[in-house]
Design a protein around this motif. Structure first.
Motif, PDB file in Angstrom:
ATOM      1  N   PHE A 118      -6.705   0.442  -0.765  1.00 38.69           N
ATOM      2  CA  PHE A 118      -6.014  -0.830  -0.999  1.00 38.69           C
ATOM      3  C   PHE A 118      -5.841  -1.599   0.313  1.00 38.69           C
ATOM      4  CE2 PHE A 118      -2.054  -3.173  -0.757  1.00 38.69           C
ATOM      5  CZ  PHE A 118      -2.198  -4.076  -1.796  1.00 38.69           C
ATOM      6  N   ASN A 119      -5.325  -0.923   1.331  1.00 34.85           N
ATOM      7  CA  ASN A 119      -5.041  -1.570   2.612  1.00 34.85           C
ATOM      8  C   ASN A 119      -6.293  -2.150   3.262  1.00 34.85           C
ATOM      9  OD1 ASN A 119      -2.341  -0.978   2.377  1.00 34.85           O
ATOM     10  ND2 ASN A 119      -2.387   0.731   3.791  1.00 34.85           N
ATOM     11  N   VAL A 125       1.692   2.414  -3.463  1.00 31.36           N
ATOM     12  CA  VAL A 125       0.578   3.186  -4.018  1.00 31.36           C
ATOM     13  C   VAL A 125       0.575   4.595  -3.414  1.00 31.36           C
ATOM     14  CG1 VAL A 125      -1.950   3.352  -4.145  1.00 31.36           C
ATOM     15  CG2 VAL A 125      -0.830   1.134  -4.438  1.00 31.36           C
ATOM     16  N   ASP A 126       0.655   4.657  -2.100  1.00 35.29           N
ATOM     17  CA  ASP A 126       0.640   5.910  -1.347  1.00 35.29           C
ATOM     18  C   ASP A 126       1.735   6.863  -1.820  1.00 35.29           C
ATOM     19  OD1 ASP A 126       1.123   7.857   0.689  1.00 35.29           O
ATOM     20  OD2 ASP A 126       0.557   6.473   2.279  1.00 35.29           O
ATOM     21  N   GLY A 160      -3.757   4.762  -0.778  1.00 32.66           N
ATOM     22  CA  GLY A 160      -3.243   3.561  -0.129  1.00 32.66           C
ATOM     23  C   GLY A 160      -4.235   2.957   0.850  1.00 32.66           C
ATOM     24  N   GLY A 199      -2.134  10.751  -1.264  1.00 32.68           N
ATOM     25  CA  GLY A 199      -1.492   9.443  -1.375  1.00 32.68           C
ATOM     26  C   GLY A 199      -1.972   8.492  -0.295  1.00 32.68           C
ATOM     27  N   THR A 244       5.443   8.093   7.290  1.00 30.22           N
ATOM     28  CA  THR A 244       4.714   6.845   7.119  1.00 30.22           C
ATOM     29  C   THR A 244       5.063   5.849   8.228  1.00 30.22           C
ATOM     30  OG1 THR A 244       4.569   7.143   4.741  1.00 30.22           O
ATOM     31  CG2 THR A 244       4.333   4.901   5.554  1.00 30.22           C
ATOM     32  N   GLY A 294       0.820  -1.208   0.000  1.00 29.66           N
ATOM     33  CA  GLY A 294       0.000   0.000   0.000  1.00 29.66           C
ATOM     34  C   GLY A 294       0.855   1.259   0.000  1.00 29.66           C
ATOM     35  N   LEU A 295       2.018   1.166   0.613  1.00 29.86           N
ATOM     36  CA  LEU A 295       2.940   2.308   0.647  1.00 29.86           C
ATOM     37  C   LEU A 295       3.423   2.681  -0.747  1.00 29.86           C
ATOM     38  CD1 LEU A 295       4.606   4.345   2.255  1.00 29.86           C
ATOM     39  CD2 LEU A 295       6.337   2.551   2.546  1.00 29.86           C
TER      40      LEU A 295
END
Length: 133
Positions: free
Chosen positions: A44-45, A14-15, A41, A37, A106, A11-12
């Motif tokens: 998705f997560n 994507v983020d 993410g 972002g 993050t 996911g990161l």
């Protein structure tokens, strides 16, 4: 936590891709780009954590779970944006500094998100198996 970390890592990607593209490519302010972002993410997560990471979570509670997830996201997002704002002056110039700030923020928000997700969102079913990894 291992599964959560793996999902978070994917996911990161994507983020950070969305945040970096919006900051560098579209000229968006870094805290706002980080928020966008984060939201990409988060979708998705949620899906992958629900289906795989916390598969032992009780199947019911849809509205309650979604409300808990939204509150968890709000706390995590506030943590992320606050960390980006605090660290941004240390970034210097260039994409590497920006990416470093996003990654550091993050890391802090990951810890907040995991704790809140495990405690309030993906609650194990009674008597069901627990998947700690």
């Amino acid at each position: 936590m291992l599964r959560f970390g793996l999902v978070a890592a994917i996911g990161l990607v994507v983020d950070l891709a969305v945040a970096s593209a919006l900051a560098a490519g579209a000229g968006l302010a870094l805290p706002l780009a980080a928020a966008c972002g984060f939201c990409a993410g988060a979708v998705f997560n949620y899906v992958v954590n629900l289906k795989w990471t916390f598969a032992a979570a009780r199947p019911s509670g849809g509205a309650r779970r979604i409300a808990a997830y939204v509150l968890t996201l709000a706390a995590t997002l506030l943590t992320r944006v606050a960390m980006v704002a605090l660290l941004e002056p240390l970034a210097g110039q260039g994409a590497l500094g920006t990416l470093g700030v996003l990654i550091a923020a993050t890391g802090v928000s990951f810890i907040v998100n995991y704790g809140l997700s495990k405690r309030f969102v993906f609650i194990p079913s009674q008597g069901g198996p627990r998947h700690d990894v």
